[in-house]
Design a protein around this motif. Structure first.
Motif, PDB file in Angstrom:
ATOM      1  N   MET A 211       0.881  -1.026   0.035  1.00 26.55           N
ATOM      2  CA  MET A 211      -0.079   0.063   0.051  1.00 26.55           C
ATOM      3  C   MET A 211       1.000   1.407  -0.249  1.00 26.55           C
ATOM      4  O   MET A 211       2.062   1.224   0.428  1.00 26.55           O
ATOM      5  CB  MET A 211      -0.857   0.272   1.238  1.00 26.55           C
ATOM      6  CG  MET A 211      -2.185  -0.915   1.343  1.00 26.55           C
ATOM      7  SD  MET A 211      -2.812  -0.376   2.797  1.00 26.55           S
ATOM      8  CE  MET A 211      -2.265  -1.847   3.822  1.00 26.55           C
ATOM      9  N   ASP A 212       0.238   2.251  -0.466  1.00 26.96           N
ATOM     10  CA  ASP A 212       0.857   3.533  -0.429  1.00 26.96           C
ATOM     11  C   ASP A 212       0.943   4.085   1.025  1.00 26.96           C
ATOM     12  O   ASP A 212      -0.013   3.655   1.796  1.00 26.96           O
ATOM     13  CB  ASP A 212       0.159   4.712  -1.269  1.00 26.96           C
ATOM     14  CG  ASP A 212       0.661   4.431  -2.558  1.00 26.96           C
ATOM     15  OD1 ASP A 212       0.916   3.373  -3.178  1.00 26.96           O
ATOM     16  OD2 ASP A 212       0.196   5.626  -3.391  1.00 26.96           O
ATOM     17  N   HIS A 213       1.831   4.915   1.627  1.00 27.51           N
ATOM     18  CA  HIS A 213       1.711   5.114   3.055  1.00 27.51           C
ATOM     19  C   HIS A 213       2.470   6.703   3.153  1.00 27.51           C
ATOM     20  O   HIS A 213       3.587   7.054   2.546  1.00 27.51           O
ATOM     21  CB  HIS A 213       2.736   4.510   3.961  1.00 27.51           C
ATOM     22  CG  HIS A 213       2.359   3.120   4.240  1.00 27.51           C
ATOM     23  ND1 HIS A 213       1.360   2.593   4.715  1.00 27.51           N
ATOM     24  CD2 HIS A 213       2.788   1.952   3.496  1.00 27.51           C
ATOM     25  CE1 HIS A 213       1.235   1.425   4.858  1.00 27.51           C
ATOM     26  NE2 HIS A 213       2.149   1.000   3.998  1.00 27.51           N
ATOM     27  N   PRO A 214       1.437   7.518   3.340  1.00 31.58           N
ATOM     28  CA  PRO A 214       1.988   9.102   3.298  1.00 31.58           C
ATOM     29  C   PRO A 214       2.764   9.311   4.845  1.00 31.58           C
ATOM     30  O   PRO A 214       2.254   9.119   5.762  1.00 31.58           O
ATOM     31  CB  PRO A 214       0.779   9.844   3.411  1.00 31.58           C
ATOM     32  CG  PRO A 214      -0.260   8.773   3.854  1.00 31.58           C
ATOM     33  CD  PRO A 214       0.146   7.507   3.596  1.00 31.58           C
TER      34      PRO A 214
ATOM     35  N   HIS B 279       5.540   9.577  11.240  1.00 32.59           N
ATOM     36  CA  HIS B 279       4.523   8.368  10.916  1.00 32.59           C
ATOM     37  C   HIS B 279       3.743   8.479   9.836  1.00 32.59           C
ATOM     38  O   HIS B 279       3.995   9.376   9.012  1.00 32.59           O
ATOM     39  CB  HIS B 279       3.571   8.513  12.288  1.00 32.59           C
ATOM     40  CG  HIS B 279       2.485   9.510  12.142  1.00 32.59           C
ATOM     41  ND1 HIS B 279       1.504   9.921  11.543  1.00 32.59           N
ATOM     42  CD2 HIS B 279       2.856  10.857  12.908  1.00 32.59           C
ATOM     43  CE1 HIS B 279       0.826  10.955  11.834  1.00 32.59           C
ATOM     44  NE2 HIS B 279       1.546  11.723  12.736  1.00 32.59           N
ATOM     45  N   CYS B 280       3.167   7.192   9.594  1.00 32.01           N
ATOM     46  CA  CYS B 280       2.069   7.051   8.301  1.00 32.01           C
ATOM     47  C   CYS B 280       0.943   7.819   8.764  1.00 32.01           C
ATOM     48  O   CYS B 280       0.572   7.944   9.868  1.00 32.01           O
ATOM     49  CB  CYS B 280       1.867   5.621   8.008  1.00 32.01           C
ATOM     50  SG  CYS B 280       0.693   5.552   6.803  1.00 32.01           S
ATOM     51  N   HIS B 281       0.374   8.591   7.555  1.00 33.67           N
ATOM     52  CA  HIS B 281      -0.757   9.546   8.086  1.00 33.67           C
ATOM     53  C   HIS B 281      -1.867   8.886   7.520  1.00 33.67           C
ATOM     54  O   HIS B 281      -2.825   9.449   7.584  1.00 33.67           O
ATOM     55  CB  HIS B 281      -0.556  10.860   7.520  1.00 33.67           C
ATOM     56  CG  HIS B 281      -1.200  11.937   8.501  1.00 33.67           C
ATOM     57  ND1 HIS B 281      -2.657  11.976   8.682  1.00 33.67           N
ATOM     58  CD2 HIS B 281      -0.634  12.661   9.476  1.00 33.67           C
ATOM     59  CE1 HIS B 281      -2.736  13.052   9.585  1.00 33.67           C
ATOM     60  NE2 HIS B 281      -1.541  13.294  10.166  1.00 33.67           N
ATOM     61  N   ILE B 282      -1.924   7.596   7.339  1.00 34.64           N
ATOM     62  CA  ILE B 282      -3.289   6.816   7.197  1.00 34.64           C
ATOM     63  C   ILE B 282      -3.443   6.568   8.855  1.00 34.64           C
ATOM     64  O   ILE B 282      -2.575   5.875   9.472  1.00 34.64           O
ATOM     65  CB  ILE B 282      -3.040   5.469   6.473  1.00 34.64           C
ATOM     66  CG1 ILE B 282      -3.122   5.787   5.069  1.00 34.64           C
ATOM     67  CG2 ILE B 282      -4.298   4.479   6.661  1.00 34.64           C
ATOM     68  CD1 ILE B 282      -3.024   4.574   4.196  1.00 34.64           C
ATOM     69  N   LEU B 283      -4.410   7.159   9.142  1.00 35.41           N
ATOM     70  CA  LEU B 283      -4.421   7.231  10.733  1.00 35.41           C
ATOM     71  C   LEU B 283      -4.704   5.903  11.504  1.00 35.41           C
ATOM     72  O   LEU B 283      -4.090   5.505  12.683  1.00 35.41           O
ATOM     73  CB  LEU B 283      -5.689   8.053  11.423  1.00 35.41           C
ATOM     74  CG  LEU B 283      -5.380   9.663  10.845  1.00 35.41           C
ATOM     75  CD1 LEU B 283      -6.405  10.425  11.412  1.00 35.41           C
ATOM     76  CD2 LEU B 283      -4.138  10.351  11.153  1.00 35.41           C
ATOM     77  N   GLU B 284      -5.218   4.904  10.886  1.00 38.41           N
ATOM     78  CA  GLU B 284      -5.326   3.595  11.404  1.00 38.41           C
ATOM     79  C   GLU B 284      -4.033   2.804  11.429  1.00 38.41           C
ATOM     80  O   GLU B 284      -3.756   2.008  12.429  1.00 38.41           O
ATOM     81  CB  GLU B 284      -6.364   2.700  10.717  1.00 38.41           C
ATOM     82  CG  GLU B 284      -7.734   2.980  10.662  1.00 38.41           C
ATOM     83  CD  GLU B 284      -8.026   4.210  10.159  1.00 38.41           C
ATOM     84  OE1 GLU B 284      -7.320   4.882   9.226  1.00 38.41           O
ATOM     85  OE2 GLU B 284      -9.211   4.794  10.204  1.00 38.41           O
ATOM     86  N   HIS B 285      -3.109   3.212  10.323  1.00 43.41           N
ATOM     87  CA  HIS B 285      -1.779   2.658  10.315  1.00 43.41           C
ATOM     88  C   HIS B 285      -0.814   3.143  11.669  1.00 43.41           C
ATOM     89  O   HIS B 285      -0.021   2.525  12.368  1.00 43.41           O
ATOM     90  CB  HIS B 285      -1.069   2.807   8.983  1.00 43.41           C
ATOM     91  CG  HIS B 285      -1.686   1.980   8.031  1.00 43.41           C
ATOM     92  ND1 HIS B 285      -1.410   2.174   6.594  1.00 43.41           N
ATOM     93  CD2 HIS B 285      -2.711   1.260   7.929  1.00 43.41           C
ATOM     94  CE1 HIS B 285      -1.910   1.554   5.839  1.00 43.41           C
ATOM     95  NE2 HIS B 285      -2.984   0.906   6.461  1.00 43.41           N
ATOM     96  N   GLU B 286      -0.920   4.341  11.698  1.00 43.48           N
ATOM     97  CA  GLU B 286      -0.217   5.130  12.867  1.00 43.48           C
ATOM     98  C   GLU B 286      -0.554   4.548  14.030  1.00 43.48           C
ATOM     99  O   GLU B 286       0.170   4.020  15.015  1.00 43.48           O
ATOM    100  CB  GLU B 286      -0.598   6.741  12.648  1.00 43.48           C
ATOM    101  CG  GLU B 286      -0.191   7.337  13.826  1.00 43.48           C
ATOM    102  CD  GLU B 286      -1.160   8.735  13.862  1.00 43.48           C
ATOM    103  OE1 GLU B 286      -1.313   9.479  12.986  1.00 43.48           O
ATOM    104  OE2 GLU B 286      -1.218   9.208  15.202  1.00 43.48           O
TER     105      GLU B 286
ATOM    106  N   GLY C 256       0.732   1.216  14.753  1.00 46.65           N
ATOM    107  CA  GLY C 256       2.275   1.210  15.207  1.00 46.65           C
ATOM    108  C   GLY C 256       3.240   1.631  14.402  1.00 46.65           C
ATOM    109  O   GLY C 256       4.311   1.729  14.319  1.00 46.65           O
ATOM    110  N   MET C 257       2.883   2.340  13.044  1.00 48.70           N
ATOM    111  CA  MET C 257       3.630   2.685  12.185  1.00 48.70           C
ATOM    112  C   MET C 257       3.773   4.397  12.381  1.00 48.70           C
ATOM    113  O   MET C 257       3.489   5.290  11.953  1.00 48.70           O
ATOM    114  CB  MET C 257       2.758   2.775  10.691  1.00 48.70           C
ATOM    115  CG  MET C 257       3.667   2.662   9.746  1.00 48.70           C
ATOM    116  SD  MET C 257       2.930   2.360   7.923  1.00 48.70           S
ATOM    117  CE  MET C 257       3.467   0.844   7.412  1.00 48.70           C
ATOM    118  N   MET C 258       4.662   4.407  13.607  1.00 46.24           N
ATOM    119  CA  MET C 258       5.168   5.657  14.013  1.00 46.24           C
ATOM    120  C   MET C 258       6.263   5.506  14.838  1.00 46.24           C
ATOM    121  O   MET C 258       6.602   4.499  15.472  1.00 46.24           O
ATOM    122  CB  MET C 258       4.193   6.135  14.847  1.00 46.24           C
ATOM    123  CG  MET C 258       4.318   7.521  15.641  1.00 46.24           C
ATOM    124  SD  MET C 258       2.793   8.576  16.010  1.00 46.24           S
ATOM    125  CE  MET C 258       2.024   7.490  17.170  1.00 46.24           C
TER     126      MET C 258
HETATM  127 CU   LIG Z   1       0.127   3.721   5.922  1.00 48.24          CU
END
Ligand SMILES: [Cu+2]
Length: 460
Positions: free
Chosen positions: A384-387, A441-448, A451-453
């Protein structure tokens, strides 16, 4: 009101509303003082249905905060959200680390705190504010907590005749009873993409202008996870600003702009002839896991009706807008690699990682020196893309590598969020001026939230 499927139908076609402004209670010049309370409220998205939401001072989107470069800002925050901690993060703004609403500085339910900072010269831009409590950011944002924060320059080079219109884009999913459904498995994997895109809280509003008008729009992607590839069709568009304010010079002849979650842009659109124009989405494949991929490549978000005899007296854009010095070559290089994996019983839970680790608010991941330029390489080998977003500063894109090609940015711009597409590596030049702990962090908030932070400790 319900549609054929039993799903609520939102009224469309009302005049575009201007979002309310947060009133300045300061009695002296050069200061902005106000109070913001996050709490429960009711919205009426569909006729006859009340939707329980979260709101700032009862408003969702939250009220626009508008200040001028150099202002001292003091905002008293009260968390009236039942049973949940919250914070206010000032997205993209150069505020001190301990005033930036970090997850480590959570405000408990029922508690208050004051955020206070001075906005330096040169910081004029379209920022936004939203909660950042760990594990609850996604939920609090999709329930309604987000607002625009405009910092205006003392002298604005964009002609006042173009107006200055905020288009704050959010999305919404409503259950048949008007409530906001809980997060689904697909939401947790892909980020929550709503069923409706709203502009200033409205479905397909209409903006009426005199033909010949040029309009300045500030576009905000304030959705949790929706990628917005936007076009005004054949109305000529000029890009004048990015996350961190105006570009060095206008970029003419743009036909579209991609805003990943949390990105902003400023554009000038010319409605040269009488007729109907539309702000629409174009297809964009951001990578999707499992079923439920949204079909959102041809949505009309807003209509513009250009009417009457053509205006002939529109002033031109200046050729130069501001100085943007290049962040020069750096000696420190770091690499950040996004990762996703299944975990838990039967692989039913996702882990979202940076450099193989999920977020731990007691762990410092990276240390950097204040004032020193670093080259950060952000790699995305996932599906997936991650901002990618960094707190507290604005950075510059150096290059993007993907499909065996390296491309330089078409123009220099200040950014705080940059999409890293699947298989891409994005290199950015970063400098943090202020010491303290900052999030990236990733700004897909569910990813953040999953743990993507990470945390960078900026040392003086
Ligand atoms: Cu993401």
């Amino acid at each position: 009101m319900s549609g054929m499927s039993g799903m609520p139908v939102l009224p469309e076609g009302a005049p575009l509303r201007e979002l309310p402004r947060l009133a300045n209670m300061a009695t002296e010049g050069g200061r902005f003082e106000a109070a913001l309370t996050a709490g429960v409220a009711k919205a009426r998205f569909a006729d006859g249905l009340d939707t329980p939401i979260l709101a700032y001072n009862g408003e969702s989107p939250g009220p626009i905060i508008q200040v001028t470069e150099g202002d001292r800002v003091r905002i008293a925050f009260r968390n009236a959200i039942p049973n949940q901690a919250s914070t206010i993060h000032w997205h993209g703004m150069p505020v001190p680390a301990d005033q930036d609403g970090n997850p480590m500085d959570a405000v408990a339910s029922g508690d208050s705190r004051t955020y206070e900072f001075t906005l330096p010269e040169g910081s004029a831009a379209s920022y936004w504010y939203h909660p950042h409590p760990h594990g609850l950011t996604a939920e609090q944002v999709y329930r309604g907590l987000a607002g625009a924060f405009l910092v205006k320059p003392k002298v604005d080079p964009i002609p006042a005749a173009y107006g200055d219109t905020v288009l704050f884009l959010t999305d919404l999913r409503l259950a048949a009873d008007g409530s906001l459904p809980e997060q689904s498995m697909a939401d947790l994997m892909n980020g929550r993409v709503g069923d409706q895109v709203l502009v200033n809280g409205q479905k397909k509003p209409v903006l009426t202008v005199q033909s010949g008008t040029r309009r300045r729009f500030r576009l905000f992607n304030a959705t949790n996870a929706r990628f917005l590839r936007l076009t005004f069709g054949d109305a000529p568009m000029t890009i004048i600003g990015s996350d961190g304010g105006l570009l060095a010079a206008p970029v003419q002849g743009a036909t579209e702009i991609l805003l990943s979650p949390a990105e902003r842009a400023e554009v000038v659109v010319a409605f040269e002839k009488a007729g109907s124009f539309a702000l629409k989405t174009l297809p964009y494949d951001r990578g999707w896991m499992g079923p439920g991929r949204p079909d959102d490549g041809d949505l009309t978000l807003m209509s513009v009706e250009a009417q009457g005899a053509a205006l002939t007296e529109m002033p031109p854009l200046p050729e130069a807008l501001r100085q943007i010095p290049e962040l020069a070559e750096s000696t420190v290089r770091r690499r950040f690699v996004f990762g996703e994996s299944m975990r838990g019983p039967g692989g039913m839970t996702m882990a979202f990682m940076i450099n193989g680790k999920t977020f731990d608010m007691t762990r410092v991941d990276v240390q950097m020196r204040a004032g020193q330029i670093e080259l950060w390489e952000v790699q995305n080998p996932t599906d997936m893309d991650h901002p990618f977003h960094i707190h507290g500063t604005q950075f510059q894109i150096v290059e993007v590598e993907g499909n065996d090609r390296i491309s330089k940015p078409a123009y220099r711009a200040w950014k705080d969020t940059i999409n890293v597409g699947r298989g891409e590596t994005v290199r950015i030049a970063v400098r943090q001026e202020l010491p303290g702990l900052r999030m990236y962090h990733c700004h897909i908030l569910e990813h953040e939230d999953q743990g993507m932070m990470g945390i960078v400790d900026v040392v003086a």
